[in-house]
Design a protein around this motif. Structure first.
Motif, PDB file in Angstrom:
ATOM      1  N   ASP A   1       0.823  -1.208   0.000  1.00  0.00           N
ATOM      2  CA  ASP A   1       0.000   0.000   0.000  1.00  0.00           C
ATOM      3  C   ASP A   1       0.862   1.267   0.000  1.00  0.00           C
ATOM      4  O   ASP A   1       0.769   2.102   0.899  1.00  0.00           O
ATOM      5  CB  ASP A   1      -0.955  -0.019   1.199  1.00  0.00           C
ATOM      6  CG  ASP A   1      -2.011   1.065   1.101  1.00  0.00           C
ATOM      7  OD1 ASP A   1      -2.412   1.390  -0.034  1.00  0.00           O
ATOM      8  OD2 ASP A   1      -2.412   1.602   2.159  1.00  0.00           O
ATOM      9  N   LEU A   2       1.699   1.404  -1.025  1.00  0.00           N
ATOM     10  CA  LEU A   2       2.641   2.515  -1.092  1.00  0.00           C
ATOM     11  C   LEU A   2       2.062   3.777  -1.702  1.00  0.00           C
ATOM     12  O   LEU A   2       2.459   4.879  -1.328  1.00  0.00           O
ATOM     13  CB  LEU A   2       3.879   2.105  -1.912  1.00  0.00           C
ATOM     14  CG  LEU A   2       4.690   0.929  -1.400  1.00  0.00           C
ATOM     15  CD1 LEU A   2       5.825   0.623  -2.355  1.00  0.00           C
ATOM     16  CD2 LEU A   2       5.206   1.209   0.003  1.00  0.00           C
ATOM     17  N   ALA A   3       1.163   3.635  -2.642  1.00  0.00           N
ATOM     18  CA  ALA A   3       0.710   4.785  -3.421  1.00  0.00           C
ATOM     19  C   ALA A   3      -0.807   4.842  -3.484  1.00  0.00           C
ATOM     20  O   ALA A   3      -1.487   3.841  -3.283  1.00  0.00           O
ATOM     21  CB  ALA A   3       1.289   4.702  -4.835  1.00  0.00           C
ATOM     22  N   ASP A   4      -1.314   6.039  -3.773  1.00  0.00           N
ATOM     23  CA  ASP A   4      -2.753   6.204  -3.974  1.00  0.00           C
ATOM     24  C   ASP A   4      -3.184   5.523  -5.265  1.00  0.00           C
ATOM     25  O   ASP A   4      -4.261   4.946  -5.344  1.00  0.00           O
ATOM     26  CB  ASP A   4      -3.124   7.690  -4.013  1.00  0.00           C
ATOM     27  CG  ASP A   4      -2.813   8.378  -2.695  1.00  0.00           C
ATOM     28  OD1 ASP A   4      -3.189   7.832  -1.643  1.00  0.00           O
ATOM     29  OD2 ASP A   4      -2.176   9.449  -2.712  1.00  0.00           O
ATOM     30  N   GLN A   5      -2.326   5.656  -6.284  1.00  0.00           N
ATOM     31  CA  GLN A   5      -2.608   5.024  -7.575  1.00  0.00           C
ATOM     32  C   GLN A   5      -1.322   4.423  -8.125  1.00  0.00           C
ATOM     33  O   GLN A   5      -0.270   5.050  -8.059  1.00  0.00           O
ATOM     34  CB  GLN A   5      -3.149   6.035  -8.577  1.00  0.00           C
ATOM     35  CG  GLN A   5      -4.512   6.562  -8.245  1.00  0.00           C
ATOM     36  CD  GLN A   5      -5.012   7.492  -9.346  1.00  0.00           C
ATOM     37  OE1 GLN A   5      -4.748   7.301 -10.527  1.00  0.00           O
ATOM     38  NE2 GLN A   5      -5.745   8.515  -8.935  1.00  0.00           N
ATOM     39  N   SER A   6      -1.421   3.235  -8.647  1.00  0.00           N
ATOM     40  CA  SER A   6      -0.289   2.607  -9.315  1.00  0.00           C
ATOM     41  C   SER A   6      -0.620   2.480 -10.793  1.00  0.00           C
ATOM     42  O   SER A   6      -1.753   2.177 -11.166  1.00  0.00           O
ATOM     43  CB  SER A   6      -0.008   1.223  -8.723  1.00  0.00           C
ATOM     44  OG  SER A   6       0.393   1.332  -7.382  1.00  0.00           O
ATOM     45  N   HIS A   7       0.370   2.746 -11.620  1.00  0.00           N
ATOM     46  CA  HIS A   7       0.219   2.683 -13.071  1.00  0.00           C
ATOM     47  C   HIS A   7       1.201   1.633 -13.568  1.00  0.00           C
ATOM     48  O   HIS A   7       2.403   1.744 -13.353  1.00  0.00           O
ATOM     49  CB  HIS A   7       0.497   4.050 -13.696  1.00  0.00           C
ATOM     50  CG  HIS A   7      -0.327   5.134 -13.068  1.00  0.00           C
ATOM     51  ND1 HIS A   7      -1.584   5.462 -13.512  1.00  0.00           N
ATOM     52  CD2 HIS A   7      -0.081   5.929 -12.004  1.00  0.00           C
ATOM     53  CE1 HIS A   7      -2.072   6.433 -12.755  1.00  0.00           C
ATOM     54  NE2 HIS A   7      -1.185   6.729 -11.829  1.00  0.00           N
ATOM     55  N   PHE A   8       0.677   0.618 -14.226  1.00  0.00           N
ATOM     56  CA  PHE A   8       1.472  -0.555 -14.574  1.00  0.00           C
ATOM     57  C   PHE A   8       1.783  -0.616 -16.064  1.00  0.00           C
ATOM     58  O   PHE A   8       0.912  -0.407 -16.895  1.00  0.00           O
ATOM     59  CB  PHE A   8       0.726  -1.825 -14.163  1.00  0.00           C
ATOM     60  CG  PHE A   8       0.485  -1.912 -12.684  1.00  0.00           C
ATOM     61  CD1 PHE A   8       1.495  -2.299 -11.828  1.00  0.00           C
ATOM     62  CD2 PHE A   8      -0.754  -1.590 -12.156  1.00  0.00           C
ATOM     63  CE1 PHE A   8       1.287  -2.376 -10.466  1.00  0.00           C
ATOM     64  CE2 PHE A   8      -0.988  -1.670 -10.790  1.00  0.00           C
ATOM     65  CZ  PHE A   8       0.039  -2.059  -9.945  1.00  0.00           C
ATOM     66  N   LEU A   9       3.031  -0.940 -16.354  1.00  0.00           N
ATOM     67  CA  LEU A   9       3.479  -1.189 -17.715  1.00  0.00           C
ATOM     68  C   LEU A   9       3.596  -2.697 -17.897  1.00  0.00           C
ATOM     69  O   LEU A   9       4.293  -3.364 -17.137  1.00  0.00           O
ATOM     70  CB  LEU A   9       4.839  -0.532 -17.969  1.00  0.00           C
ATOM     71  CG  LEU A   9       5.552  -0.890 -19.266  1.00  0.00           C
ATOM     72  CD1 LEU A   9       4.722  -0.461 -20.479  1.00  0.00           C
ATOM     73  CD2 LEU A   9       6.932  -0.262 -19.304  1.00  0.00           C
ATOM     74  N   SER A  10       2.880  -3.226 -18.887  1.00  0.00           N
ATOM     75  CA  SER A  10       2.978  -4.648 -19.234  1.00  0.00           C
ATOM     76  C   SER A  10       3.948  -4.789 -20.389  1.00  0.00           C
ATOM     77  O   SER A  10       3.917  -4.002 -21.329  1.00  0.00           O
ATOM     78  CB  SER A  10       1.616  -5.186 -19.669  1.00  0.00           C
ATOM     79  OG  SER A  10       0.712  -5.101 -18.612  1.00  0.00           O
ATOM     80  N   LEU A  11       4.799  -5.790 -20.312  1.00  0.00           N
ATOM     81  CA  LEU A  11       5.762  -6.045 -21.379  1.00  0.00           C
ATOM     82  C   LEU A  11       5.531  -7.443 -21.950  1.00  0.00           C
ATOM     83  O   LEU A  11       6.072  -8.425 -21.452  1.00  0.00           O
ATOM     84  CB  LEU A  11       7.196  -5.911 -20.857  1.00  0.00           C
ATOM     85  CG  LEU A  11       7.602  -4.511 -20.426  1.00  0.00           C
ATOM     86  CD1 LEU A  11       8.991  -4.518 -19.811  1.00  0.00           C
ATOM     87  CD2 LEU A  11       7.529  -3.545 -21.596  1.00  0.00           C
ATOM     88  N   PRO A  12       4.702  -7.549 -22.997  1.00  0.00           N
ATOM     89  CA  PRO A  12       4.436  -8.847 -23.610  1.00  0.00           C
ATOM     90  C   PRO A  12       5.679  -9.392 -24.314  1.00  0.00           C
ATOM     91  O   PRO A  12       6.643  -8.670 -24.537  1.00  0.00           O
ATOM     92  CB  PRO A  12       3.316  -8.553 -24.605  1.00  0.00           C
ATOM     93  CG  PRO A  12       3.324  -7.085 -24.810  1.00  0.00           C
ATOM     94  CD  PRO A  12       3.987  -6.458 -23.634  1.00  0.00           C
ATOM     95  N   ALA A  13       5.644 -10.642 -24.647  1.00  0.00           N
ATOM     96  CA  ALA A  13       6.804 -11.316 -25.253  1.00  0.00           C
ATOM     97  C   ALA A  13       7.100 -10.813 -26.677  1.00  0.00           C
ATOM     98  O   ALA A  13       8.256 -10.698 -27.061  1.00  0.00           O
ATOM     99  CB  ALA A  13       6.583 -12.819 -25.268  1.00  0.00           C
ATOM    100  N   GLU A  14       6.072 -10.501 -27.454  1.00  0.00           N
ATOM    101  CA  GLU A  14       6.310 -10.103 -28.847  1.00  0.00           C
ATOM    102  C   GLU A  14       6.646  -8.600 -28.946  1.00  0.00           C
ATOM    103  O   GLU A  14       6.093  -7.780 -28.233  1.00  0.00           O
ATOM    104  CB  GLU A  14       5.109 -10.439 -29.740  1.00  0.00           C
ATOM    105  CG  GLU A  14       3.847  -9.631 -29.513  1.00  0.00           C
ATOM    106  CD  GLU A  14       3.030 -10.076 -28.307  1.00  0.00           C
ATOM    107  OE1 GLU A  14       2.118  -9.325 -27.929  1.00  0.00           O
ATOM    108  OE2 GLU A  14       3.305 -11.145 -27.734  1.00  0.00           O
ATOM    109  N   ALA A  15       7.574  -8.278 -29.845  1.00  0.00           N
ATOM    110  CA  ALA A  15       8.093  -6.918 -29.987  1.00  0.00           C
ATOM    111  C   ALA A  15       7.004  -5.905 -30.324  1.00  0.00           C
ATOM    112  O   ALA A  15       6.981  -4.800 -29.780  1.00  0.00           O
ATOM    113  CB  ALA A  15       9.191  -6.881 -31.040  1.00  0.00           C
ATOM    114  N   ALA A  16       6.089  -6.245 -31.210  1.00  0.00           N
ATOM    115  CA  ALA A  16       5.023  -5.305 -31.598  1.00  0.00           C
ATOM    116  C   ALA A  16       4.141  -4.966 -30.395  1.00  0.00           C
ATOM    117  O   ALA A  16       3.735  -3.826 -30.216  1.00  0.00           O
ATOM    118  CB  ALA A  16       4.184  -5.895 -32.723  1.00  0.00           C
ATOM    119  N   GLY A  17       3.867  -5.947 -29.563  1.00  0.00           N
ATOM    120  CA  GLY A  17       3.061  -5.721 -28.381  1.00  0.00           C
ATOM    121  C   GLY A  17       3.769  -4.849 -27.356  1.00  0.00           C
ATOM    122  O   GLY A  17       3.144  -4.063 -26.647  1.00  0.00           O
TER     123      GLY A  17
END
Length: 181
Positions: A100-116
């Motif tokens: 519970d560190l932040a009011d809002q967390s913003h997540f970056l997803s890194l899929p396996a394929e380069a285009a994604g």
């Protein structure tokens, strides 16, 4: 995406991105003057206002997020009316629910394929721009990507580590020397 590939992409794309953003910043007169390494405080402190938005950037290392927890708690005590955002990778989601560190967390997803990956990063940059923080604290010290993200927030106060080993384009306007010890 595996860690070795991420490091390679950070090195290959990071230099030109940091360079281009630094050149852009210089051509437009800069957001604010950079503080010399070791200086006790910003050259011209930024008034954060009664309810400041503060963003912290920490992508790599769940353990590092745990070690950073006291900083988040200190921010909350120092700025009780603040809105604290955390910009991090999607795989840190579970540990953040516990801390519970932040009011809002913003997540970056890194899929396996380069285009994604590229699509995900561009969507993340759009999300970052909408936060409009008054200050950003970059807790990474070896990646250029976090310096780029910090700069793209548009925050007038950008705090980050400086390491002679990793050129990050001087995109932080308050820099602290990184000490690995």
């Amino acid at each position: 995406m595996e860690i070795q590939r991420m490091k390679l992409v950070d090195r290959l794309a990071g230099y030109p991105l940091c360079g281009a953003l630094r050149l852009y910043d210089l051509l437009r007169g800069g957001n604010s003057p950079a503080v010399k390494l070791g200086a006790p405080e910003p050259v011209s402190p930024v008034e954060l206002g009664p309810r400041p938005r503060i963003a912290a950037v920490k992508f790599w290392g769940m353990g590092s997020l745990i070690l950073a927890a006291p900083m988040f708690y200190a921010l909350r005590r120092a700025y009780p009316q603040s809105e604290i955002h955390l910009l991090t990778l999607d795989h840190n989601r579970a540990i953040l629910e516990l801390l519970d560190l932040a009011d809002q967390s913003h997540f970056l997803s890194l899929p396996a394929e380069a285009a994604g990956v590229m699509k995900s990063i561009l969507a993340f940059f759009g999300q970052v721009k909408r936060i409009r923080p008054d200050a950003v604290i970059d807790l990474e010290y070896l990646t250029r990507f976090s310096a780029v993200v910090s700069y793209l927030t548009g925050a007038p106060l950008r705090i980050g580590f400086h390491s002679w080993d990793v050129w990050r384009g001087s995109l932080h306007n308050v820099r602290r020397a990184f000490n690995p010890y």
